[in-house]
Design a protein around this motif. Structure first.
Motif, short mmCIF file in Angstrom:
data_model
loop_
_atom_site.label_atom_id
_atom_site.label_comp_id
_atom_site.label_asym_id
_atom_site.label_seq_id
_atom_site.Cartn_x
_atom_site.Cartn_y
_atom_site.Cartn_z
N ARG A 13 0.81 -1.21 0.00
CA ARG A 13 0.00 0.00 0.00
C ARG A 13 0.84 1.26 0.00
O ARG A 13 0.34 2.33 -0.29
N GLN A 14 2.11 1.16 0.33
CA GLN A 14 2.95 2.35 0.39
C GLN A 14 3.24 2.85 -1.02
O GLN A 14 3.51 2.07 -1.93
N GLU A 18 6.51 7.29 -0.18
CA GLU A 18 6.63 6.80 1.19
C GLU A 18 7.82 5.86 1.34
O GLU A 18 8.51 5.88 2.36
N ASP A 77 0.64 9.95 6.97
CA ASP A 77 -0.27 9.17 7.81
C ASP A 77 -1.60 9.89 7.99
O ASP A 77 -2.67 9.28 7.95
N ARG A 80 -3.63 9.55 4.82
CA ARG A 80 -4.22 8.21 4.70
C ARG A 80 -5.44 8.07 5.61
O ARG A 80 -6.47 7.53 5.21
N GLU A 81 -5.36 8.59 6.84
CA GLU A 81 -6.49 8.51 7.77
C GLU A 81 -7.67 9.38 7.30
O GLU A 81 -8.82 8.97 7.44
N LYS A 83 -8.43 10.04 4.23
CA LYS A 83 -9.05 9.32 3.12
C LYS A 83 -9.96 8.21 3.65
O LYS A 83 -11.06 8.01 3.14
N LYS A 84 -9.50 7.48 4.68
CA LYS A 84 -10.33 6.43 5.27
C LYS A 84 -11.60 7.02 5.87
O LYS A 84 -12.70 6.49 5.69
#
Length: 102
Positions: A13-14, A18, A77, A80-81, A83-84
């Protein structure tokens, strides 16, 4: 410092950036060690206290880059959070709309 368990799923996923950032973080820590060791050995003949102070000064540049790359990693990070959370909120809105139509 935050430590994470790196699983194969996480590595897939990176993004490229990253992975590059992770490499640069390792290089920054190496710069800390090399800078401290180099200045310690160069100033050791002047005395132990001066050598320790020189080692501290030699590691400062590396520590600057360590902190910089850690801050960039934190931003990745956060992204990513967010987006979730956005996906979850969209599902909730969709679920709420389907419930109000009934």
């Amino acid at each position: 410092m935050k430590t994470t368990n790196i699983t194969p799923e996480l590595m897939q996923r990176q993004s490229f950036f990253e992975k590059l950032l992770s490499l640069l973080q390792g290089a920054a820590w190496a710069l800390v060690v090399v800078g401290a060791f180099t200045l310690f050995t160069n100033f050791y003949h002047l005395g132990l206290l001066i050598a320790i102070f020189g080692a501290f000064l030699g590691s400062l540049v590396g520590f600057f880059f360590v902190v910089l790359f850690e801050l960039i990693q934190i931003q990745f990070d956060k992204l990513r959070e967010v987006k979730k959370q956005t996906k979850l909120l969209e599902k909730l809105v969709e679920l709420q709309e389907s419930n109000t139509k009934v």
